[in-house]
Scaffold this active site. Structure first.
Site: not given
Lengths: 367, 367
Positions: B225, B243, B239, B141, B119, B246, B263, B183, B250, B235
């Site tokens: 960032k 993207n 946040r 993330k 956990r 993106h 990417h 990026e 994607h 997010e």
């Protein structure tokens, strides 16, 4: 309706206890978006899935459902993946709600899926066993098992609400009902001597499943659990008290390959062992004969109060050390100062532990 | 050494940038217990695993290591399970530390394993690609992919530290270096017009991998960032600006079955598409010719600035809608007001999106 609050700042949530809650508008009221997935198992689905889906549909929520096979052996990463597959196949968004309808296994699996799906979505606990209602549905511990240990992979992910419908206990087999009582008795031992006395006076009525008695037992158990979790959400210290009897219990379960005793049954024997070790170490006075009181109450609830006769004590000891190796590096014991007051300690004479496991136990070892 | 802080209350952590950090006492200083597991891949292990293990050993930490196959196709639940297997086989306790030594895939896998093992345990990011150093290693993330979508299963789990050693970029293939620059350019576009100008002036030097320029680009990217993540860790709103490019990116990756463009390359084309759509929707003025500036800077960095010619625009559109269906139910776009100022909106004329995808693109579509 009885209502408690688990106070965790932004993660605060209600615990509601009322007969018929599965069929009440309280359930859809806890859902935020337009989507929901009810996760249940093959034992519970024929009993309660339709009423739950109907309750949701009445409120305009067209919920999906997933019925998993029943049993601890399915609390795995592989089963978790089937929940993700279903969520993705049905295009569930970040604002979906997962609903755990079942016992501890369903709650742990569903909660962990909710913790991970799109990095965390809302979930609601609808516990249908006594053990889940008094213990596992509250507090946000979610997990799956690994072949080498229970609950080794999981997350702290609090539910948005715990809705307890004691009516569901009507269909619970007697052995599972008794297993839940072990955790109820545990709360009395840890933190509430008055409740322990109340249990001594009311065990016959509880065994007939008299609704007002059940409701009081659930509410008192949840109250103690909520207090302890609110003080220590991620088990840095005080929350470990909830493991009273569990180090022994887990070792019994592991030594039996999880095939014979239920979790609550193993915990029951563990509670007696913890009390006997507490006495042997000089923490628990024999005045008032607490061990006799604990043993008697558990036996009254049809629970074992000694090790299973077929398991050699050395095997239990090995499993306790194995568990320790993976879990924390050191064997922390939860012991008793008196009925109603538990404490944890890493310091104890290991010889006393061995003696406790090996000495003759003139007590019941059901089932 | 450059040092930044990501300010997240109890989860606050340092981002340190210095040549040779992999071999410095800064690494063992971030470890609390006596155990550690270094997770890396078959490309990185021969280059940097030994120095890292040696650095740890010098400080008395006898770390285990696990070398995974390289590639996005291994960012799965199955690979995650191999990390758990190793942790359990080696008896790692709750106070262990996981160390992610590699690019974005290793960071995401290792971080997610750390989020779930018992956990939640401590983990440290040692990013070795430019993309990981400026983007994926910062912000917590973590995730694995599902056959039907990227990053659908994961957790927000912040590292205890991000240690960036720009020396590792010396061994990075040119195409991957360029992908990281996409990026970097994104941060200029989102929130820092001065940095965008600096990149325009210094792109030739950055392409020669001149250390002081690289360090400035990494630190400025991480600073932006960190600011955005500190304001919105999970997010809920701001946040999402990260993207930019993106949603298009994607869709390009998915339309190519993740087999052709990296990417960062897909994001580069996505940045141009986002800028062109912003103009078409009337948000981004043509004064100063921002689209030309963006296109030129990306092309200078050897990045594509238009859709891959072999993919029909309708296919991109379908993937954008499919992504939307699972991710959020509504297609939120990140658009530009000007260079240095991005914003999100759920409201746009879908016809303009189709036009943007379909109109001739007189620009590079490398590689």
């Amino acid at each position: 309706m009885l209502e408690l609050t688990l106070d965790l700042g932004p993660r605060t949530y209600p615990i509601k206890i009322a007969a018929g809650l599965l069929r009440s508008p309280e359930l859809p009221a806890q859902i935020r978006g337009a989507q929901a997935l009810v996760v249940t198992n093959q034992t519970i689905a024929p009993l309660y899935l339709d009423p739950v889906l109907k309750t949701l549909a009445t409120a305009g929520i067209d919920a999906d459902s997933l019925t998993l096979p029943d049993g601890e052996q399915h609390k795995t990463l592989a089963t978790l993946k089937t929940i993700f597959d279903q969520l993705i196949a049905r295009h569930h968004h970040r604002d979906t709600t997962l609903i755990a309808l079942g016992g501890g296994v369903i709650g742990d699996l569903t909660g962990f899926a909710a913790a991970c799906y799109q990095r965390g979505v809302r979930f609601i606990q609808l516990p249908t066993t006594l053990l889940a209602q008094v213990d596992s549905s509250v507090g946000g511990k979610t997990a799956v098992n690994h072949p080498h240990g229970k609950n080794l992979i999981g997350a702290f992910h609090q539910p948005a609400a715990v809705l307890i419908d004691p009516d569901t206990l009507a269909t619970l087999p007697p052995r599972e009902y008794a297993a839940g009582l072990a955790e109820v008795i545990k709360y009395g031992l840890i933190a509430d001597a008055d409740f322990f006395e109340w249990l001594e006076q009311n065990m016959p009525g509880l065994l007939t499943r008299h609704p007002p008695l059940i409701a009081h037992a659930i509410a008192t158990s949840c109250h103690t659990k909520a207090q302890i979790v609110a003080a220590d959400e991620t088990e840095q210290n005080r929350r470990a008290l909830l493991n009273l009897g569990h180090t022994f219990g887990h070792a019994i379960e592991a030594a039996q390959n999880y095939r014979h005793w239920l979790h609550g049954e193993a915990v029951a024997a563990g509670l007696v062992l913890a009390a006997r070790l507490s006495t042997k170490l000089g923490h628990l006075s024999q005045t008032g004969d607490p061990i006799q009181r604990i043993t008697h109450l558990l036996a009254q609830a049809n629970l074992p109060t000694a090790l299973p006769p077929e398991i050699p004590p050395t095997k239990i000891l090995n499993h306790m050390h194995l568990d320790k190796k993976v879990q924390s590096g050191q064997l922390h014991l939860v012991l008793l100062k008196k009925i109603g007051q538990a404490f944890t300690t890493p310091n104890f004479d290991p010889q006393k532990l061995i003696e406790t496991l090996q000495e003759p136990q003139p007590t019941k070892n059901l089932p």
